[in-house]
Design an enzyme around this catalytic site. Structure first.
Site, PDB file in Angstrom:
ATOM      1  N   TYR A 222       0.777  -1.228   0.000  1.00 23.03           N
ATOM      2  CA  TYR A 222       0.000   0.000   0.000  1.00 23.03           C
ATOM      3  C   TYR A 222       0.816   1.291   0.000  1.00 23.03           C
ATOM      4  O   TYR A 222       1.749   1.446   0.787  1.00 23.03           O
ATOM      5  CB  TYR A 222      -0.935   0.035   1.227  1.00 23.03           C
ATOM      6  N   HIS A 251       7.605  17.840   3.711  1.00 22.30           N
ATOM      7  CA  HIS A 251       6.246  17.329   3.439  1.00 22.30           C
ATOM      8  C   HIS A 251       5.339  18.532   3.147  1.00 22.30           C
ATOM      9  O   HIS A 251       4.508  18.908   3.973  1.00 22.30           O
ATOM     10  CB  HIS A 251       5.775  16.565   4.683  1.00 22.30           C
ATOM     11  N   CYS A 275      -4.451  16.478   6.264  1.00 25.53           N
ATOM     12  CA  CYS A 275      -4.794  17.747   6.918  1.00 25.53           C
ATOM     13  C   CYS A 275      -4.902  18.901   5.933  1.00 25.53           C
ATOM     14  O   CYS A 275      -4.840  20.067   6.320  1.00 25.53           O
ATOM     15  CB  CYS A 275      -3.795  18.075   8.004  1.00 25.53           C
TER      16      CYS A 275
HETATM   17  P1  GTP Z   1      -1.906  13.456   2.555  1.00 21.40           P
HETATM   18  O1  GTP Z   1      -2.080  13.119   1.126  1.00 21.40           O
HETATM   19  O2  GTP Z   1      -2.233  12.336   3.480  1.00 21.40           O
HETATM   20  O3  GTP Z   1      -0.561  14.020   2.858  1.00 21.40           O
HETATM   21  O4  GTP Z   1      -3.077  14.528   2.936  1.00 21.40           O
HETATM   22  P2  GTP Z   1      -3.307  16.071   2.573  1.00 21.40           P
HETATM   23  O5  GTP Z   1      -2.580  16.922   3.570  1.00 21.40           O
HETATM   24  O6  GTP Z   1      -3.033  16.331   1.145  1.00 21.40           O
HETATM   25  O7  GTP Z   1      -4.866  16.267   2.905  1.00 21.40           O
HETATM   26  P3  GTP Z   1      -6.114  16.572   1.929  1.00 21.40           P
HETATM   27  O8  GTP Z   1      -5.993  17.874   1.208  1.00 21.40           O
HETATM   28  O9  GTP Z   1      -6.353  15.386   1.104  1.00 21.40           O
HETATM   29  O10 GTP Z   1      -7.292  16.742   2.996  1.00 21.40           O
HETATM   30  C1  GTP Z   1      -7.652  15.740   3.888  1.00 21.40           C
HETATM   31  C2  GTP Z   1      -9.000  16.013   4.478  1.00 21.40           C
HETATM   32  O11 GTP Z   1      -9.074  17.334   5.041  1.00 21.40           O
HETATM   33  C3  GTP Z   1     -10.120  15.907   3.462  1.00 21.40           C
HETATM   34  O12 GTP Z   1     -11.172  15.150   4.021  1.00 21.40           O
HETATM   35  C4  GTP Z   1     -10.561  17.335   3.267  1.00 21.40           C
HETATM   36  O13 GTP Z   1     -11.918  17.415   2.947  1.00 21.40           O
HETATM   37  C5  GTP Z   1     -10.229  18.004   4.594  1.00 21.40           C
HETATM   38  N1  GTP Z   1      -9.923  19.444   4.405  1.00 21.40           N
HETATM   39  C6  GTP Z   1      -9.006  19.963   3.558  1.00 21.40           C
HETATM   40  N2  GTP Z   1      -9.017  21.321   3.592  1.00 21.40           N
HETATM   41  C7  GTP Z   1      -9.949  21.667   4.514  1.00 21.40           C
HETATM   42  C8  GTP Z   1     -10.409  22.932   5.022  1.00 21.40           C
HETATM   43  O14 GTP Z   1      -9.962  24.007   4.631  1.00 21.40           O
HETATM   44  N3  GTP Z   1     -11.368  22.878   5.984  1.00 21.40           N
HETATM   45  C9  GTP Z   1     -11.880  21.692   6.450  1.00 21.40           C
HETATM   46  N4  GTP Z   1     -12.814  21.740   7.384  1.00 21.40           N
HETATM   47  N5  GTP Z   1     -11.472  20.487   5.973  1.00 21.40           N
HETATM   48  C10 GTP Z   1     -10.520  20.473   5.043  1.00 21.40           C
HETATM   49  C1  SPV Z   2       0.632  10.589   3.581  1.00 20.64           C
HETATM   50  O1  SPV Z   2       0.230   9.731   4.397  1.00 20.64           O
HETATM   51  O2  SPV Z   2       1.144  11.668   3.947  1.00 20.64           O
HETATM   52  C2  SPV Z   2       0.442  10.361   2.144  1.00 20.64           C
HETATM   53  C3  SPV Z   2       0.000   9.040   1.718  1.00 20.64           C
HETATM   54  O3  SPV Z   2       0.699  11.254   1.357  1.00 20.64           O
HETATM   55  S1  SPV Z   2       1.294   7.884   1.666  1.00 20.64           S
HETATM   56  O4  SPV Z   2       1.851   7.879   0.318  1.00 20.64           O
HETATM   57  O5  SPV Z   2       0.695   6.573   1.972  1.00 20.64           O
HETATM   58  O6  SPV Z   2       2.317   8.239   2.610  1.00 20.64           O
HETATM   59 MN    MN Z   3       1.404  13.201   2.497  1.00 17.79          MN
END
Ligand code: GTP
Ligand code: SPV
Ligand code: MN
Length: 607
Positions: A222, A251, A275
């Site tokens: 995964y 990151h 996040c």
């Molecule tokens: P990784 O790929 O794991 O590193 O995650 P990421 O940091 O790219 O997070 P992503 O943008 O995919 O958001 C993750 C979750 O946070 C989703 O369910 C979004 O809907 C929620 N989210 C993102 N931006 C906001 C915001 O501005 N407000 C709220 N309330 N939720 C948010």
């Molecule tokens: C994270 O967990 O921050 C991701 C997904 O972007 S993974 O590639 O599984 O680490």
């Molecule tokens: Mn990530």
């Protein structure tokens, strides 16, 4: 079987004359004993051949060609759905160099343990060799790697997430350095065995040898556990390289914000997994006249340019984004990217007409096949898609890619944002007084845990620069590296640092700030702070925006909520102190004095 009899290992049959690479491939094949060795070329023919194989194996489902062209949905083993931090190891020669935040095992011992596990681990399978490059191939010092894997799903995903193909072998030449990235599912097949759709092993190891710049991964198929160019190389190994060589592997998303005057500002932002990086990276500003383009959603490599500014490059080639919550209103640019097709989904739900669905996506369905391949109706227990279900899609398909996204020079960063998921305490946006204060903010980021890794969702943990699970060396040395880079730079050219929190909640538990596209209002304040054209209030924790200083034109929101989102509540902050104290004592003796000084100053301001 001797190596000479493994098809694909015949002398002269490999598409390279890189001696070290050839020897390593032969050595791994002798150890893991696959049925055959195949060199991946990233071609369309390979894509078709491997997707056909995975269809036949039941690993993936072909989606409707109209709705999801050339796209597939995979279901993982229910016990292989996220990064496994407890099984992730930094095997530096000395334990102190892995630091208190990482699992450490002596490298000799770990190599012995894993060599035993790898012995015969690819029996009955194909061993693929994937030459790849992180970042543009045209860089002065292209960051090359070769992943060996027995997973066709990994081969397909690596084609999306990294630069692959004959040009990589050409760049490797006969003697260029590359990171050795070894991956095995740990699920050998004996003659007569029938395979399962998602082979993996209950015993998992995600291991890094930072001094040797090597990755050994075992037991998981995964995401970040298996696509070794991503977190393993571009963060854990690269952070160790960056420490040695004077740059940063972070990151972070990379965003380009364009003002109504057509002035471009590049912003990098570090938030922990799940996040909001992908969402911010693809933001659709709601303020008239402002536009955004993206350069990356997860990883930034940053180094100072000749002009003294900090330049960022995204080493990746695709997005591996969280599916749940992604929809046409929260992230229309991600939806447009997916509409182009060529996507590998994992652990989403599939509709009766072979489209995808997940919680938070528009539309409702009376019947779905859930992420475990079972019938699902709205009455079913549990979500249809796994909370960490993901899409894996080529970055080039995103309609708002900045034209310079593939430029080896990178882009000059004006602001660095740190943030996390906090229901209380942390204001919507705070500006650091200077670089060292900004490093302190990054060092103390706390966030509620998410489904992106195993653990208790919702528990708050300190996650310095959102790098806690991704540091390839001692966290104290890492924070010192940040401080020193700031000292070595021309202060006027350093990015300004901000701390944001989109996730603060009111007494009734609802989000105080609408988030998503409306975050452009916060970005506008940040840009105006860079330009020196807007005010903020000095508080014990930094310079915070006021509701009046934020452009709230046309925003349908209760002003009291905005004020509450921005409030600095001294009592709440005093409650933070013991937990920061605990975190810093965990970091230990290597905590930089500059950070300790910032903490003392904060305590005095709060007293
Ligand atoms: P990784 O790929 O794991 O590193 O995650 P990421 O940091 O790219 O997070 P992503 O943008 O995919 O958001 C993750 C979750 O946070 C989703 O369910 C979004 O809907 C929620 N989210 C993102 N931006 C906001 C915001 O501005 N407000 C709220 N309330 N939720 C948010
Ligand atoms: C994270 O967990 O921050 C991701 C997904 O972007 S993974 O590639 O599984 O680490
Ligand atoms: Mn990530």
């Amino acid at each position: 079987m001797t190596s000479a009899t493994i098809p694909g290992l015949e002398p002269g049959s490999a598409p390279t004359r890189h001696q070290e690479l050839l020897e390593w491939v032969a050595e791994v094949a002798r150890l893991t004993q696959p049925d055959q060795v195949v060199w991946s070329d990233g071609s369309d023919e390979e894509w078709t051949r491997l997707t056909d194989e995975l269809l036949a194996a039941g690993t993936i489902t072909k989606l409707d060609e109209e709705k999801q062209p050339n796209s597939f949905a995979a279901n993982s083993d229910p016990a292989d759905v996220a990064r496994v931090e407890s099984r992730t190891f930094i095997c530096s020669k000395r334990e102190i160099d892995a630091g208190p935040t990482n699992n450490w095992v002596d490298p000799t011992e770990m190599r012995a343990t894993m060599t035993e596990l790898y012995t015969g681990s690819m029996r009955g399978r194909t061993m693929y060799v994937i030459p790849f490059c992180m970042g543009p191939l045209g860089a002065d010092d292209p960051k090359l790697g070769v992943e060996i894997t027995d997973s066709a799903y990994v081969v397909l995903s690596m084609r999306i997430m990294t630069r692959v193909g004959p040009a990589v072998l050409e760049t490797l030449g006969t003697d260029k350095f590359f990171v050795k990235a070894l991956h095995s599912l740990g699920a050998p097949l004996q003659p007569g065995d029938t395979d399962v759709p998602w082979p993996c092993n209950t015993e998992k190891y995600i291991t890094h040898f930072p001094e040797d710049r090597e990755i050994w991964s075992y037991g998981s198929g995964y995401g970040g556990n298996a696509l070794l160019g991503k977190k393993c190389y571009s963060l854990r190994i690269a952070s160790a390289m960056a420490h040695d060589e004077g740059w940063l592997a972070e990151h972070m998303l990379i965003l380009k914000l364009i003002s109504p005057e057509e002035k471009a500002y590049y912003i990098a932002a570090a938030f922990p997994s799940a996040c909001g990086k992908t969402n911010l990276a693809m933001i659709q500003p709601t303020i008239p006249g402002w536009r955004a383009e993206t350069l990356g959603d997860d990883i930034a490599w940053m180094r100072f340019g000749d002009d003294g500014r900090l330049y960022a490059v995204n080493p990746e080639f695709g997005f591996f984004g969280v599916a749940p919550g992604t929809n046409w209103s929260s992230n229309p640019n991600a939806m447009e990217t997916l509409k182009q097709g060529n996507t590998m989904y994992t652990n989403v739900a599939v509709t009766d007409d072979k489209d995808v669905w997940w919680e938070g996506l528009e539309g409702s369905h009376d019947h779905l096949i859930d992420w475990q391949g079972k019938d699902w109706t709205p009455e079913s227990d549990g979500p249809a898609a796994h909370p960490n279900s993901r899409y894996c899609v080529p970055m080039s398909q995103c309609p708002i890619m900045a034209p310079e996204w593939d430029d080896p020079q990178g882009v000059p960063i004006s602001a660095i944002l740190f943030g996390g998921r906090r229901k209380t305490t942390v204001p919507l946006v705070t500006e650091a007084r200077d670089w060292q204060h900004g490093v302190f903010m990054g060092a103390t980021v706390g966030s509620e845990q998410t489904a992106a890794a195993e653990g208790t969702v919702g528990a708050i943990r300190r996650d310095p620069m959102a790098m806690l699970p991704f540091l390839g060396y001692n966290v104290g040395d890492y924070l010192q590296h940040w401080i020193e880079l700031g000292k070595s730079a021309d202060e006027s050219k350093l990015p300004k640092v901000f701390y944001v929190n989109w996730f603060r909640r009111g007494a009734d538990k609802r989000f105080l700030w609408p988030g998503f596209g409306e975050n452009s209002r916060v970005l506008k304040w940040i840009v105006e702070r860079i330009e020196g054209t807007v005010g903020g209030v000095e508080t014990p924790v930094g310079i915070v925006a006021t509701p009046e200083a934020l452009d709230l034109d046309g925003l349908d929101v209760n002003l009291d909520d905005v004020a509450e989102a921005l409030a600095v509540n001294v009592d709440e902050w005093r409650e933070e102190i013991p937990s920061i104290e605990e975190w810093f004592s965990f970091v230990g003796d290597k905590l930089p004095t500059g950070i300790a000084d910032e903490f003392e100053a904060l305590k005095q301001r709060l007293a």
